[in-house]
Design a protein around this motif. Sequence first.
Motif, mmCIF file in Angstrom:
data_model
loop_
_atom_site.group_PDB
_atom_site.id
_atom_site.type_symbol
_atom_site.label_atom_id
_atom_site.label_comp_id
_atom_site.label_asym_id
_atom_site.label_seq_id
_atom_site.Cartn_x
_atom_site.Cartn_y
_atom_site.Cartn_z
ATOM 1 N N ILE A 61 0.930 -1.114 -0.152
ATOM 2 C CA ILE A 61 -0.113 -0.076 -0.292
ATOM 3 C C ILE A 61 0.900 1.337 -0.138
ATOM 4 C CG2 ILE A 61 -1.912 1.234 1.182
ATOM 5 C CD1 ILE A 61 -2.771 -1.380 0.486
ATOM 6 N N ASP A 62 0.697 2.177 -0.967
ATOM 7 C CA ASP A 62 1.526 3.446 -1.072
ATOM 8 C C ASP A 62 1.057 4.288 -0.019
ATOM 9 O OD1 ASP A 62 -0.739 4.463 -2.494
ATOM 10 O OD2 ASP A 62 0.255 5.121 -4.168
ATOM 11 N N ARG A 63 1.588 5.506 -0.065
ATOM 12 C CA ARG A 63 1.095 6.593 1.010
ATOM 13 C C ARG A 63 0.000 7.170 0.608
ATOM 14 N NH1 ARG A 63 4.954 11.821 -0.450
ATOM 15 N NH2 ARG A 63 4.736 11.288 -2.723
ATOM 16 N N PHE A 64 -0.535 6.951 -0.413
ATOM 17 C CA PHE A 64 -1.864 7.549 -0.906
ATOM 18 C C PHE A 64 -3.134 6.739 -0.733
ATOM 19 C CE2 PHE A 64 1.194 9.378 -3.729
ATOM 20 C CZ PHE A 64 1.119 10.840 -3.122
ATOM 21 N N GLY A 65 -2.890 5.312 -0.281
ATOM 22 C CA GLY A 65 -3.616 4.445 0.032
ATOM 23 C C GLY A 65 -4.004 3.527 -1.131
ATOM 24 N N ARG A 66 -3.364 3.521 -2.336
ATOM 25 C CA ARG A 66 -3.571 2.713 -3.172
ATOM 26 C C ARG A 66 -2.614 1.394 -3.092
ATOM 27 N NH1 ARG A 66 -1.541 6.652 -7.754
ATOM 28 N NH2 ARG A 66 0.269 6.422 -6.221
ATOM 29 N N ARG A 67 -3.186 0.317 -3.537
ATOM 30 C CA ARG A 67 -2.779 -0.769 -3.703
ATOM 31 C C ARG A 67 -1.649 -0.993 -4.827
ATOM 32 N NH1 ARG A 67 -3.224 -5.518 -0.563
ATOM 33 N NH2 ARG A 67 -5.119 -4.680 0.031
ATOM 34 N N VAL A 68 -0.449 -1.168 -4.737
ATOM 35 C CA VAL A 68 0.438 -1.416 -5.748
ATOM 36 C C VAL A 68 0.993 -2.858 -5.962
ATOM 37 C CG1 VAL A 68 2.723 -0.477 -6.628
ATOM 38 C CG2 VAL A 68 1.275 0.888 -4.885
ATOM 39 N N TYR A 69 0.879 -3.101 -7.231
ATOM 40 C CA TYR A 69 1.204 -4.433 -7.729
ATOM 41 C C TYR A 69 2.479 -4.413 -8.521
ATOM 42 C CZ TYR A 69 -3.374 -5.938 -6.111
ATOM 43 O OH TYR A 69 -4.549 -6.121 -5.566
ATOM 44 N N GLU A 70 3.726 -4.851 -8.261
ATOM 45 C CA GLU A 70 4.961 -4.716 -8.836
ATOM 46 C C GLU A 70 5.421 -6.082 -9.207
ATOM 47 O OE1 GLU A 70 7.063 -0.821 -7.262
ATOM 48 O OE2 GLU A 70 7.600 -2.510 -6.362
ATOM 49 N N THR A 71 6.184 -6.226 -10.417
ATOM 50 C CA THR A 71 6.641 -7.408 -10.924
ATOM 51 C C THR A 71 8.203 -7.113 -11.184
ATOM 52 O OG1 THR A 71 4.719 -8.090 -12.000
ATOM 53 C CG2 THR A 71 6.504 -9.367 -12.631
ATOM 54 N N TYR A 72 8.941 -8.099 -10.938
ATOM 55 C CA TYR A 72 10.459 -8.232 -10.699
ATOM 56 C C TYR A 72 10.859 -9.397 -11.411
ATOM 57 C CZ TYR A 72 10.442 -4.566 -6.974
ATOM 58 O OH TYR A 72 10.373 -3.411 -6.266
ATOM 59 N N VAL A 73 12.035 -9.100 -12.145
ATOM 60 C CA VAL A 73 12.487 -10.222 -12.851
ATOM 61 C C VAL A 73 14.104 -10.639 -12.226
ATOM 62 C CG1 VAL A 73 13.457 -11.387 -14.840
ATOM 63 C CG2 VAL A 73 11.384 -10.191 -14.881
ATOM 64 N N ILE A 74 14.525 -11.709 -11.930
ATOM 65 C CA ILE A 74 15.754 -12.153 -11.479
ATOM 66 C C ILE A 74 16.899 -12.162 -12.677
ATOM 67 C CG2 ILE A 74 17.090 -13.755 -10.411
ATOM 68 C CD1 ILE A 74 14.822 -14.692 -8.769
ATOM 69 N N GLU A 75 17.825 -11.182 -12.424
ATOM 70 C CA GLU A 75 18.755 -11.149 -13.374
ATOM 71 C C GLU A 75 19.944 -11.993 -13.265
ATOM 72 O OE1 GLU A 75 17.081 -8.638 -15.461
ATOM 73 O OE2 GLU A 75 19.146 -7.963 -15.807
#
Length: 96
Positions: A61-75
């Motif tokens: 949850i960011d500081r504005f109350g939005r749920r944030v979905y992130e995707t990472y890839v292993i290098e």
Amino acid sequence: MKHLFPTLCTALLLTGCEVTTSSVGYSPYLEPIPGSITYRGQPRTKLTKAPVGSIVPHQFIDRFGRRVYETYVIEPDRSLLLVSRRYRDFLLFDDD
């Protein structure tokens, strides 16, 4: 003259199309934000058991109350590369 109308319709439909880098995939301008795994640099622990190219999902949850979905890839060097971010704005009736 009878080919003018279909040509105009096709032209109008094509002018409404657009491509964004976030829908295509990796954006080189995507920077970590507070709450991201890589916000203050790479994590101290290396992901040694995960294969290179594996996808690592992360949500917060960011500081504005939005749920944030992130995707990472292993290098190949076992660092994480942020490849996408999505927001969900309305959390009033959120179950998760």
